[in-house]
Design an enzyme around this catalytic site. Structure first.
Site, PDB file in Angstrom:
ATOM      1  N   CYS A 123       0.758  -1.148  -0.095  1.00 43.75           N
ATOM      2  CA  CYS A 123       0.133  -0.063   0.119  1.00 43.75           C
ATOM      3  C   CYS A 123       0.830   1.394   0.014  1.00 43.75           C
ATOM      4  CB  CYS A 123      -1.046  -0.015   1.280  1.00 43.75           C
ATOM      5  SG  CYS A 123      -0.248  -0.077   2.803  1.00 43.75           S
ATOM      6  N   CYS A 131      -3.081  -2.931  -0.846  1.00 44.14           N
ATOM      7  CA  CYS A 131      -1.997  -3.714  -0.435  1.00 44.14           C
ATOM      8  C   CYS A 131      -1.799  -4.804  -1.108  1.00 44.14           C
ATOM      9  CB  CYS A 131      -2.570  -4.317   0.964  1.00 44.14           C
ATOM     10  SG  CYS A 131      -2.793  -3.043   2.292  1.00 44.14           S
ATOM     11  N   LYS A 196      -5.644  -8.875  11.042  1.00 47.70           N
ATOM     12  CA  LYS A 196      -5.466  -7.727  10.980  1.00 47.70           C
ATOM     13  C   LYS A 196      -6.880  -7.242  10.757  1.00 47.70           C
ATOM     14  CE  LYS A 196      -3.198  -4.081   8.384  1.00 47.70           C
ATOM     15  NZ  LYS A 196      -2.108  -3.853   7.324  1.00 47.70           N
ATOM     16  N   ARG A 206      -2.085   6.242   7.866  1.00 46.23           N
ATOM     17  CA  ARG A 206      -2.219   6.280   6.336  1.00 46.23           C
ATOM     18  C   ARG A 206      -1.829   7.494   6.264  1.00 46.23           C
ATOM     19  NH1 ARG A 206      -7.645   2.600   5.621  1.00 46.23           N
ATOM     20  NH2 ARG A 206      -6.661   0.894   6.388  1.00 46.23           N
ATOM     21  N   GLU A 234      -7.139 -17.658  10.979  1.00 41.95           N
ATOM     22  CA  GLU A 234      -6.176 -17.114  10.491  1.00 41.95           C
ATOM     23  C   GLU A 234      -4.910 -17.366  11.241  1.00 41.95           C
ATOM     24  OE1 GLU A 234      -5.958 -15.522   7.714  1.00 41.95           O
ATOM     25  OE2 GLU A 234      -7.838 -14.335   7.276  1.00 41.95           O
ATOM     26  N   LYS A 249      -3.799  -6.966  15.360  1.00 39.57           N
ATOM     27  CA  LYS A 249      -3.964  -5.751  15.239  1.00 39.57           C
ATOM     28  C   LYS A 249      -5.189  -5.219  14.848  1.00 39.57           C
ATOM     29  CE  LYS A 249      -1.949  -2.647  11.642  1.00 39.57           C
ATOM     30  NZ  LYS A 249      -1.088  -2.687  10.382  1.00 39.57           N
ATOM     31  N   SER A 275      -1.374   3.343  15.283  1.00 39.16           N
ATOM     32  CA  SER A 275      -1.294   4.814  15.280  1.00 39.16           C
ATOM     33  C   SER A 275      -2.468   5.595  15.780  1.00 39.16           C
ATOM     34  CB  SER A 275      -1.112   5.114  13.821  1.00 39.16           C
ATOM     35  OG  SER A 275      -2.191   4.674  13.037  1.00 39.16           O
ATOM     36  N   TYR A 314       4.399   2.572  19.114  1.00 33.62           N
ATOM     37  CA  TYR A 314       4.996   4.137  18.994  1.00 33.62           C
ATOM     38  C   TYR A 314       5.399   4.736  20.287  1.00 33.62           C
ATOM     39  CZ  TYR A 314       3.010   3.429  14.553  1.00 33.62           C
ATOM     40  OH  TYR A 314       2.553   2.835  13.355  1.00 33.62           O
TER      41      TYR A 314
HETATM   42  C1  PBG Z   1      -0.262  -1.732   5.942  1.00 34.76           C
HETATM   43  C2  PBG Z   1      -0.195  -1.279   7.237  1.00 34.76           C
HETATM   44  C3  PBG Z   1      -0.857  -0.533   8.030  1.00 34.76           C
HETATM   45  C4  PBG Z   1      -0.660  -0.460   9.238  1.00 34.76           C
HETATM   46  C5  PBG Z   1       0.716  -1.058   9.266  1.00 34.76           C
HETATM   47  N1  PBG Z   1       1.017  -1.682   8.206  1.00 34.76           N
HETATM   48  C6  PBG Z   1      -2.127   0.311   7.533  1.00 34.76           C
HETATM   49  C7  PBG Z   1      -3.380  -0.211   7.042  1.00 34.76           C
HETATM   50  O1  PBG Z   1      -3.594  -1.414   6.763  1.00 34.76           O
HETATM   51  O2  PBG Z   1      -3.991   0.624   6.410  1.00 34.76           O
HETATM   52  C8  PBG Z   1      -1.060   0.292  10.545  1.00 34.76           C
HETATM   53  C9  PBG Z   1      -0.267   0.761  11.622  1.00 34.76           C
HETATM   54  C10 PBG Z   1      -0.734   1.853  12.440  1.00 34.76           C
HETATM   55  O3  PBG Z   1      -1.800   2.286  12.165  1.00 34.76           O
HETATM   56  O4  PBG Z   1      -0.150   2.422  13.428  1.00 34.76           O
HETATM   57  N2  PBG Z   1       0.683  -1.965   5.455  1.00 34.76           N
END
Ligand code: PBG
Length: 330
Positions: A123, A131, A196, A206, A234, A249, A275, A314
């Protein structure tokens, strides 16, 4: 005998005893620091909704990792942000792509002191922001796997210890394992983003990664937040395909999922404190509405208590700095 006969408060009244009785602890080795490296910039660019984090140049990335190691952290996960994006995401496997260059420099600079995890996704590299490879308005699972194989090999070649596929394509772990083994990298581990979810908590990421989908959303490949049994499925599939660690996640709205996954597989379980979870804490703390140190500690302990051994967060650097004084919080 007089009531009450059981007095759990006995273990709480004295600080030393409270520490002794504590079931869950956090150590700096449990934490992984996520870092962003942007191609073609000379100075780091702060990420507004993620105070304390920036899109790094290779130079500033080296400095950031050096200071993390100085605080006792050992592991980082690297996200590469290329200058040029295209439909195939070709910068993701380019020998001189931003992530490959960053991995090589970090490996040279820090050797085996550093555990280098490479996020593997498309992505950040595709102009459409999905992705995987797109065919009309859908993401083509199996064509995407071919690309993931190439990316994994190039990341291993550049020095990654761990490859972390985050695209939620079916069969991605098996495909990457086969590619790594075939290229002579059977010693590199796979941290699978196993469960995820299609989550709004990725909002600030993003923005940080410039990876918002240009059309549609990720619900055709990321999981439905209503599902927990499916996460177990999964995770089991990923372990069967060769995952060395599995991840859930986001973390906070999915603590039950962490718990279920941890009791269903026998590989280490990681959780990604994402995040949006970070941004919420930072925003409330900036207004003086919460006590940041205490809240961060509670958040991370909660994720550990649910069953995650490893936490991608973070907050890693500030926690590494604070951990020695946490006992004073009681
Ligand atoms: C996608 C990816 C994402 C995150 C880690 N890898 C974002 C998504 O799937 O849109 C999110 C990490 C975060 O929000 O801290 N490769």
């Amino acid at each position: 005998m007089s009531f009450p006969t059981e007095r759990p408060r006995r273990l709480r009244a004295r600080p030393g005893l409270r520490h002794l009785a504590r079931e869950t602890r956090l150590a700096v080795e449990d934490l992984v620091l996520p870092l962003f490296v942007q191609e073609g910039i000379a100075q780091p660019r702060p990420i507004e909704p993620m105070p304390g984090h920036a899109q790094h140049s290779i130079e500033s990335l080296l400095g950031e990792v050096e200071s993390a190691l100085g605080l006792g952290l050992r592991s980082v996960i690297i996200f590469g942000l290329p200058l040029e994006k295209d439909a195939q995401g070709s910068q993701a496997w380019h020998e001189d792509g931003i992530v490959q260059r960053a991995l090589r420099r970090l490996r040279q600079a820090f050797g085996a002191d550093l555990t280098l995890i490479a996020d593997l996704c498309l992505c950040e590299y595709t102009d459409h922001g999905h992705c995987g490879l797109v065919d009309g308005d859908r993401v083509d699972n199996d064509r995407t796997l071919d690309t993931y194989r190439r990316i994994a090999t190039s990341q291993a070649q550049a020095g990654a210890d761990v490859i972390a596929p985050s695209g939620m394509m079916d069969g991605q772990v098996g495909a990457i394992r086969a590619a790594l083994d075939q290229a002579g990298f059977s010693d590199r581990a796979i941290l699978a983003y196993a469960a995820k979810y299609a989550s709004a908590f990725y909002g600030p990421f993003r923005e940080a990664a410039g990876s918002a989908p240009q059309f549609g959303d990720r619900r055709a490949y990321q999981m439905d937040p209503g599902n927990a049994r499916e996460a177990v499925r999964e995770a089991r599939l990923d372990v069967a395909e060769g995952a060395d660690l599995v991840m859930v996640k986001p973390a906070l709205a999915y603590l039950d999922v962490i718990k279920r996954v941890a009791s269903s597989v026998d590989v280490p379980v990681a959780a990604y404190n994402v995040s949006g979870e970070y941004a919420m804490v930072k925003a409330a703390a900036a207004r003086g509405w919460i006590d940041e140190r205490r809240v961060v500690r509670e958040v991370l302990l909660g994720i550990r208590r649910a069953g995650a051994q490893t936490i991608l967060t973070y907050h890693a650097k500030e926690v590494a700095r604070e951990l020695p004084c946490w006992t004073e919080l009681g």
